[in-house]
Design a protein around this motif. Structure first.
Motif, short mmCIF file in Angstrom:
data_model
loop_
_atom_site.label_atom_id
_atom_site.label_comp_id
_atom_site.label_asym_id
_atom_site.label_seq_id
_atom_site.Cartn_x
_atom_site.Cartn_y
_atom_site.Cartn_z
N VAL A 1 0.88 -1.44 0.23
CA VAL A 1 -0.33 0.45 0.12
C VAL A 1 1.09 1.45 0.06
N PRO A 2 1.96 2.08 1.18
CA PRO A 2 2.49 2.74 1.28
C PRO A 2 4.29 2.85 -0.25
N LEU A 3 3.94 2.05 -0.66
CA LEU A 3 4.74 2.14 -1.77
C LEU A 3 3.74 2.04 -3.02
N GLY A 4 2.96 1.53 -3.60
CA GLY A 4 2.43 1.37 -4.18
C GLY A 4 1.58 2.76 -4.51
N LEU A 5 1.12 3.11 -3.81
CA LEU A 5 0.60 4.35 -3.10
C LEU A 5 1.33 5.55 -4.16
N GLY A 6 2.58 5.34 -3.15
CA GLY A 6 3.37 6.28 -3.65
C GLY A 6 3.96 6.33 -4.78
N GLY B 1 3.77 8.99 -10.85
CA GLY B 1 3.69 8.88 -11.92
C GLY B 1 3.27 9.73 -11.98
N ILE B 2 1.77 10.07 -11.48
CA ILE B 2 0.91 10.69 -11.77
C ILE B 2 1.65 12.76 -12.47
N ALA B 3 2.56 12.83 -11.24
CA ALA B 3 3.31 14.04 -11.24
C ALA B 3 4.12 13.78 -12.40
N LEU B 4 4.83 12.92 -13.07
CA LEU B 4 6.11 13.16 -13.45
C LEU B 4 5.34 13.13 -14.67
N SER B 5 4.18 12.41 -15.41
CA SER B 5 3.37 13.26 -16.11
C SER B 5 2.67 14.27 -16.22
N ILE B 6 1.94 14.78 -15.71
CA ILE B 6 1.40 16.18 -15.51
C ILE B 6 3.11 17.30 -15.95
N LEU B 7 4.66 16.89 -15.29
CA LEU B 7 5.44 17.59 -16.18
C LEU B 7 5.76 17.46 -17.26
N PHE B 8 5.88 15.87 -17.83
CA PHE B 8 6.41 15.89 -19.40
C PHE B 8 5.37 16.41 -19.86
N ASN B 9 4.02 16.82 -19.37
CA ASN B 9 2.65 16.75 -20.44
C ASN B 9 1.98 18.45 -21.11
N TYR B 10 2.96 18.99 -19.39
CA TYR B 10 2.53 20.41 -19.14
C TYR B 10 2.01 21.26 -20.27
N GLY B 11 2.75 20.87 -21.50
CA GLY B 11 3.17 22.01 -22.23
C GLY B 11 1.00 21.79 -23.28
N ALA B 12 0.79 20.15 -23.16
CA ALA B 12 -0.05 20.22 -23.70
C ALA B 12 -1.51 20.36 -22.65
N ILE B 13 -1.53 20.69 -21.40
CA ILE B 13 -2.29 20.61 -20.29
C ILE B 13 -2.60 22.63 -20.28
N VAL B 14 -1.47 22.86 -20.70
CA VAL B 14 -1.69 24.65 -20.72
C VAL B 14 -2.58 24.83 -21.64
N GLU B 15 -2.19 24.17 -23.33
CA GLU B 15 -3.14 24.17 -24.13
C GLU B 15 -4.39 24.25 -23.42
N THR B 16 -4.49 23.11 -23.08
CA THR B 16 -6.09 22.08 -23.81
C THR B 16 -6.69 22.93 -22.33
N ALA C 1 9.42 14.89 -1.83
CA ALA C 1 9.08 14.45 -0.76
C ALA C 1 8.12 13.47 -0.68
N ILE C 2 7.55 12.83 -1.68
CA ILE C 2 6.95 11.72 -2.15
C ILE C 2 8.01 10.29 -1.81
N ALA C 3 9.14 9.91 -3.01
CA ALA C 3 10.19 9.65 -2.64
C ALA C 3 10.96 8.97 -1.54
N PHE C 4 10.86 10.65 -0.15
CA PHE C 4 11.89 10.48 0.84
C PHE C 4 10.34 9.76 2.22
N GLY C 5 9.08 9.74 1.47
CA GLY C 5 8.10 9.23 2.36
C GLY C 5 8.14 7.78 2.21
N MET C 6 8.28 7.45 0.81
CA MET C 6 8.17 5.98 0.46
C MET C 6 9.47 5.01 1.23
N PHE C 7 10.59 6.44 1.05
CA PHE C 7 11.97 5.58 1.70
C PHE C 7 11.74 5.39 3.80
#
Length: 220
Positions: A66-71, A76-91, A114-120
């Motif tokens: 649970v903790p590692l899966g949720l983290g 994954g969601i945060a990195l997806s937002i970061l790498f697709n930020y340009g498309a999100i701004v336009e949309t 912060a999430i990675a540290f919490g997982m550790f």
């Protein structure tokens, strides 16, 4: 006639000399060898002379799902937002300072860190909780938090009851559960959760307690 006088006998006092120090038990070469090996493998344990570890009980990895899966999901969601930020701004027609991908990258990376540290921390605390059976006692290493650690030691002679529980089909399929120890006198109860193969560990523990109380060597 004069009455006979009863003679009182003085009690005999026997003085027994005791040695200044109790005699140390004679330890076999095998016990000393296993003691030295346990000190090398588990340097953090406070083992008495001739005491050695019979088994080390560790937690089942299911408790980290649970903790590692949720983290992992949040990262994954945060990195997806970061790498697709340009498309999100336009949309969503984002304007102002939030339209700059460079400005948004810093808080996103901070969130990921912060999430990675919490997982550790979750992994470290979970895996640092350990339960050791020796030929003389049971030692429980309790990691409460990242910088808080406790150790509980119970002599085998004080253990009154040792049992395990498994609830639900998942625990039986994956073979994990909780073990419970109760002591004589103060009736303290010790618990250790998410134990892999709890039935085997409790059988070994009960055999060790019986052998120790009957003065027999405690075997593996």
């Amino acid at each position: 006639m004069s009455e006979p006088v009863e003679q009182q006998s003085n009690p005999t006092v026997v003085h027994v000399a005791r040695p200044l120090e109790p005699e140390k038990p004679v330890l076999s070469a095998e016990a000393l060898r296993r003691h030295e090996r346990s000190k090398d493998v588990y340097p953090f344990l406070n083992l008495s002379e001739g005491e050695y570890v019979i088994s080390a009980v560790r937690r089942h990895p299911i408790g980290l799902v649970v903790p590692l899966g949720l983290g992992t999901l949040l990262i994954g969601i945060a990195l997806s937002i970061l790498f697709n930020y340009g498309a999100i701004v336009e949309t969503f027609s984002i304007t102002g300072g939030f339209a700059d991908a460079g400005a948004a990258a810093m808080p996103i990376w901070a969130f990921v860190a912060a999430i990675a540290f919490g997982m550790f921390v979750s992994w470290y605390v979970y895996t640092s909780n350990k339960f050791f059976l020796t030929n003389e006692s049971v030692i429980q290493e309790i990691q409460v938090s990242l910088f808080s650690r406790q150790e509980q030691t119970v002599s085998l002679s004080n253990i009154e009851d040792a049992s395990f529980t498994q609830h639900g089909i998942l625990q039986q399929i994956l073979n994990y559960g909780d073990i419970r120890l109760s002591t004589e006198g103060d009736e303290t109860t010790y618990r250790f959760s998410y134990v892999a193969a709890p039935k085997e560990h409790i059988a070994r523990l009960n055999n060790a307690v019986e052998a120790f109380k009957n003065g027999r060597p405690v075997d593996d």
